[in-house]
Design a protein around this motif. Structure first.
Motif, PDB file in Angstrom:
ATOM      1  N   LEU A  19     164.801 -23.371  26.340  1.00  0.00           N
ATOM      2  CA  LEU A  19     165.780 -24.652  26.418  1.00  0.00           C
ATOM      3  C   LEU A  19     166.276 -24.866  25.116  1.00  0.00           C
ATOM      4  N   GLU A  20     167.377 -25.402  24.957  1.00  0.00           N
ATOM      5  CA  GLU A  20     168.251 -25.732  23.920  1.00  0.00           C
ATOM      6  C   GLU A  20     168.671 -27.191  23.996  1.00  0.00           C
ATOM      7  N   GLY A  21     168.484 -27.995  23.106  1.00  0.00           N
ATOM      8  CA  GLY A  21     169.190 -29.179  23.079  1.00  0.00           C
ATOM      9  C   GLY A  21     169.078 -29.664  21.715  1.00  0.00           C
ATOM     10  N   SER A  22     169.524 -28.982  20.496  1.00  0.00           N
ATOM     11  CA  SER A  22     169.559 -29.529  19.326  1.00  0.00           C
ATOM     12  C   SER A  22     170.744 -30.598  18.935  1.00  0.00           C
ATOM     13  N   ALA A  23     171.744 -30.427  19.683  1.00  0.00           N
ATOM     14  CA  ALA A  23     172.824 -31.184  19.652  1.00  0.00           C
ATOM     15  C   ALA A  23     173.369 -31.923  20.814  1.00  0.00           C
ATOM     16  N   GLY A 137     167.667 -18.135  16.718  1.00  0.00           N
ATOM     17  CA  GLY A 137     168.145 -18.059  18.350  1.00  0.00           C
ATOM     18  C   GLY A 137     169.525 -17.503  18.089  1.00  0.00           C
ATOM     19  N   HIS A 138     170.243 -17.942  17.184  1.00  0.00           N
ATOM     20  CA  HIS A 138     171.753 -17.686  17.288  1.00  0.00           C
ATOM     21  C   HIS A 138     171.832 -15.977  16.687  1.00  0.00           C
ATOM     22  N   ILE A 139     171.030 -15.804  15.497  1.00  0.00           N
ATOM     23  CA  ILE A 139     171.108 -14.581  14.993  1.00  0.00           C
ATOM     24  C   ILE A 139     170.940 -13.418  15.874  1.00  0.00           C
ATOM     25  N   GLU A 140     169.675 -13.611  16.626  1.00  0.00           N
ATOM     26  CA  GLU A 140     169.191 -12.671  17.482  1.00  0.00           C
ATOM     27  C   GLU A 140     169.936 -12.445  18.706  1.00  0.00           C
ATOM     28  N   MET A 141     170.304 -13.320  19.183  1.00  0.00           N
ATOM     29  CA  MET A 141     171.389 -13.304  20.401  1.00  0.00           C
ATOM     30  C   MET A 141     172.550 -12.488  19.850  1.00  0.00           C
ATOM     31  N   GLY A 142     173.164 -12.734  18.742  1.00  0.00           N
ATOM     32  CA  GLY A 142     174.512 -12.176  18.406  1.00  0.00           C
ATOM     33  C   GLY A 142     174.213 -10.599  18.032  1.00  0.00           C
ATOM     34  N   GLY A 294     177.122 -18.879  15.790  1.00  0.00           N
ATOM     35  CA  GLY A 294     177.249 -20.241  15.975  1.00  0.00           C
ATOM     36  C   GLY A 294     178.525 -20.664  16.398  1.00  0.00           C
ATOM     37  N   GLY A 295     178.583 -22.225  16.892  1.00  0.00           N
ATOM     38  CA  GLY A 295     179.699 -22.592  17.639  1.00  0.00           C
ATOM     39  C   GLY A 295     181.057 -22.291  16.720  1.00  0.00           C
ATOM     40  N   VAL A 296     181.139 -22.369  15.591  1.00  0.00           N
ATOM     41  CA  VAL A 296     182.311 -22.238  15.138  1.00  0.00           C
ATOM     42  C   VAL A 296     182.866 -20.863  14.755  1.00  0.00           C
ATOM     43  N   GLY A 297     181.750 -19.843  15.398  1.00  0.00           N
ATOM     44  CA  GLY A 297     182.342 -18.548  15.161  1.00  0.00           C
ATOM     45  C   GLY A 297     183.047 -18.188  16.517  1.00  0.00           C
ATOM     46  N   CYS A 298     183.250 -18.998  17.275  1.00  0.00           N
ATOM     47  CA  CYS A 298     184.206 -18.665  18.271  1.00  0.00           C
ATOM     48  C   CYS A 298     185.723 -18.681  18.013  1.00  0.00           C
ATOM     49  N   ASN A 299     185.700 -19.246  16.595  1.00  0.00           N
ATOM     50  CA  ASN A 299     187.261 -19.428  16.089  1.00  0.00           C
ATOM     51  C   ASN A 299     188.068 -18.183  16.019  1.00  0.00           C
ATOM     52  N   GLU A 300     189.023 -18.332  16.515  1.00  0.00           N
ATOM     53  CA  GLU A 300     189.956 -16.601  16.515  1.00  0.00           C
ATOM     54  C   GLU A 300     190.423 -16.539  14.843  1.00  0.00           C
ATOM     55  N   ARG A 301     190.843 -17.564  14.468  1.00  0.00           N
ATOM     56  CA  ARG A 301     191.297 -17.448  13.205  1.00  0.00           C
ATOM     57  C   ARG A 301     190.377 -16.949  12.116  1.00  0.00           C
ATOM     58  N   ARG A 323     180.270 -17.952  25.495  1.00  0.00           N
ATOM     59  CA  ARG A 323     178.775 -18.012  26.240  1.00  0.00           C
ATOM     60  C   ARG A 323     177.702 -18.072  25.323  1.00  0.00           C
ATOM     61  N   PHE A 324     177.941 -17.136  24.185  1.00  0.00           N
ATOM     62  CA  PHE A 324     176.659 -16.826  23.324  1.00  0.00           C
ATOM     63  C   PHE A 324     177.021 -17.822  21.998  1.00  0.00           C
ATOM     64  N   CYS A 325     178.015 -17.963  21.484  1.00  0.00           N
ATOM     65  CA  CYS A 325     178.193 -18.537  20.235  1.00  0.00           C
ATOM     66  C   CYS A 325     177.961 -19.979  20.157  1.00  0.00           C
ATOM     67  N   ILE A 326     178.345 -20.749  21.197  1.00  0.00           N
ATOM     68  CA  ILE A 326     178.269 -21.978  21.301  1.00  0.00           C
ATOM     69  C   ILE A 326     176.613 -22.164  21.766  1.00  0.00           C
ATOM     70  N   ASP A 327     176.131 -23.273  21.323  1.00  0.00           N
ATOM     71  CA  ASP A 327     174.673 -23.627  21.701  1.00  0.00           C
ATOM     72  C   ASP A 327     174.202 -23.213  23.023  1.00  0.00           C
ATOM     73  N   ASN A 328     173.316 -22.473  23.303  1.00  0.00           N
ATOM     74  CA  ASN A 328     172.988 -22.016  24.734  1.00  0.00           C
ATOM     75  C   ASN A 328     171.407 -21.783  25.000  1.00  0.00           C
ATOM     76  N   GLY A 329     170.922 -21.867  26.067  1.00  0.00           N
ATOM     77  CA  GLY A 329     169.421 -21.788  26.369  1.00  0.00           C
ATOM     78  C   GLY A 329     169.093 -20.211  26.364  1.00  0.00           C
ATOM     79  N   ILE A 330     170.033 -19.283  26.640  1.00  0.00           N
ATOM     80  CA  ILE A 330     169.761 -17.979  26.554  1.00  0.00           C
ATOM     81  C   ILE A 330     169.408 -17.379  25.171  1.00  0.00           C
ATOM     82  N   MET A 331     169.807 -17.924  24.205  1.00  0.00           N
ATOM     83  CA  MET A 331     169.379 -17.464  22.791  1.00  0.00           C
ATOM     84  C   MET A 331     168.189 -17.972  22.478  1.00  0.00           C
ATOM     85  N   ILE A 332     167.595 -19.123  22.972  1.00  0.00           N
ATOM     86  CA  ILE A 332     166.318 -19.621  22.776  1.00  0.00           C
ATOM     87  C   ILE A 332     165.306 -18.693  23.395  1.00  0.00           C
TER      88      ILE A 332
END
Length: 369
Positions: A19-23, A137-142, A294-301, A323-332
């Motif tokens: 369960l993720e809900g930090s923001a 969570g972000h690092i290990e999912m990445g 992290g969420g900004v990691g989706c930015n193509e530029r 699916r994985f760079c934006i906050d999600n429950g699977i990374m947790i």
């Protein structure tokens, strides 16, 4: 045949609910890990993602999300999302080994609302709790999704900006923001421009930036391995307010500076700062890999600029999709299950949340020294 409960953890598949809900994102994920091979030379089989459900609290243009309203959103949807995740996975509570939740960092009230839900599920299902650091969570999912081995990590989101590398069972912070995070900088400028928050202000800035033609020179603030963004935001807010007040700014070719130009200029400036400190970290640790999470990691530029730098060094960039760079429950669920398999548990007494849960506080027992 011994039951699942009688088999040692490392000899059977394990399953976690996360369960993720930090923001403003409420996420529920279910993941399955397969047993590790008998020898260290063999790779662990890829994790199986069974469900990854998310619901976002979106506010009107020009408004941010208040902690109390975000927490109310999470409380309203968490039961529905848990049911949806179980249905999607085809599992029942009996199939779950542990309940993982974001313990921090993040916004206090939303964190607490999800922690309460996790405690309740843990007691109802009689499953152990595992508190997870959001950044880990972000690092290990990445790492799991991209296959990056031992990269320098650029962690960029609404609340965090850090350059990280692994050493001696810790993720060490080499550099970070001295004030606001890159995602927060983008989000706040989106409010200045009254850009919609759907699907996210940062994404909408990225879309506008692709249409920008003129670069507006902005403050460039790198201090050693750290960056500062509040001054950049104040400066570009001033330029935008001048334009709104009927005092246009002009480019060298005589054309009027547009909102698209400002979005382009802001991205180019802050992303160049991030590339600089990431390259310095790569040189220090001798790594050829960069993992953006992290969420900004989706930015193509951002990915493009980082890729240019990495290729010049003979390296490569690793990144995931939304699916994985934006906050999600699977990374947790994934990071929590990694810890659970090493024997880690979080007691009810210790399941309190903290907004200042540092990345380097976590002992990484599941990786080699």
């Amino acid at each position: 045949m011994p039951s699942k409960q009688e088999l040692p953890i490392l000899c059977r598949p394990t399953v976690a609910l996360g369960l993720e809900g930090s923001a403003n994102k409420l996420g529920v994920g279910i993941i399955r890990h397969f047993p590790r091979p008998a020898t260290k030379t063999d790779a662990r089989p890829p994790a199986q993602i069974l469900a990854n459900i998310r619901h976002t609290y979106i506010t009107p243009p020009g408004e941010g999300f208040l902690p109390r309203d975000t927490a109310k959103h999470h409380r309203s949807f968490v039961v529905e999302l848990v049911k949806d995740a179980l249905k999607t996975s085809g599992l029942t509570p009996d199939d779950i080994d542990c309940v993982c939740f974001t313990q921090g960092p993040g916004m206090g009230a939303p964190l607490q609302s999800v922690a309460i839900a996790a405690r309740t599920i843990s007691m109802m299902w009689d499953k152990p709790l595992v508190g997870v650091n959001h950044c880990i969570g972000h690092i290990e999912m990445g790492r799991e999704i991209t296959g990056a081995n031992n990269p320098v990590v650029l962690y960029v989101s609404g609340g965090n900006t850090q350059v990280i590398a692994y050493s001696h069972r810790r993720y060490r912070i080499f550099g970070e923001t001295l004030d606001i995070a890159v995602g927060n900088c983008l989000d706040r400028f989106a409010r200045t421009l009254q850009i919609p928050n759907d699907p996210s202000p940062g994404f909408n800035i990225e879309v506008l930036a692709k249409k920008g033609k003129h670069y507006v020179e902005l403050p460039y603030t790198v201090k050693g391995m750290d960056v500062s963004m509040s001054g950049i935001l104040a400066y570009i807010d001033g330029v935008a307010n001048d334009i709104f007040s009927g005092n246009p700014r002009y480019a060298e070719d005589g054309e009027i500076i547009t909102n698209e130009d400002l979005c382009f200029s802001l991205q180019e400036t802050i992303f160049a700062m991030l590339v600089e400190i990431t390259e310095r970290a790569m040189a220090h640790v001798g790594s050829q890999q960069v993992l953006i999470v992290g969420g900004v990691g989706c930015n193509e530029r951002l990915q493009e600029m980082m890729g240019i730098m990495a290729r010049d060094r003979g390296g490569a960039v690793y990144a995931t999709d939304e699916r994985f760079c934006i906050d999600n429950g699977i990374m947790i669920a994934h990071a929590g299950l990694l810890a659970y398999e090493t024997g880690f548990r979080t007691s009810l007494k210790d399941s309190v949340c903290t907004q200042r849960f540092r990345t380097d506080e976590v002992f990484i027992a599941w990786r080699d020294d």
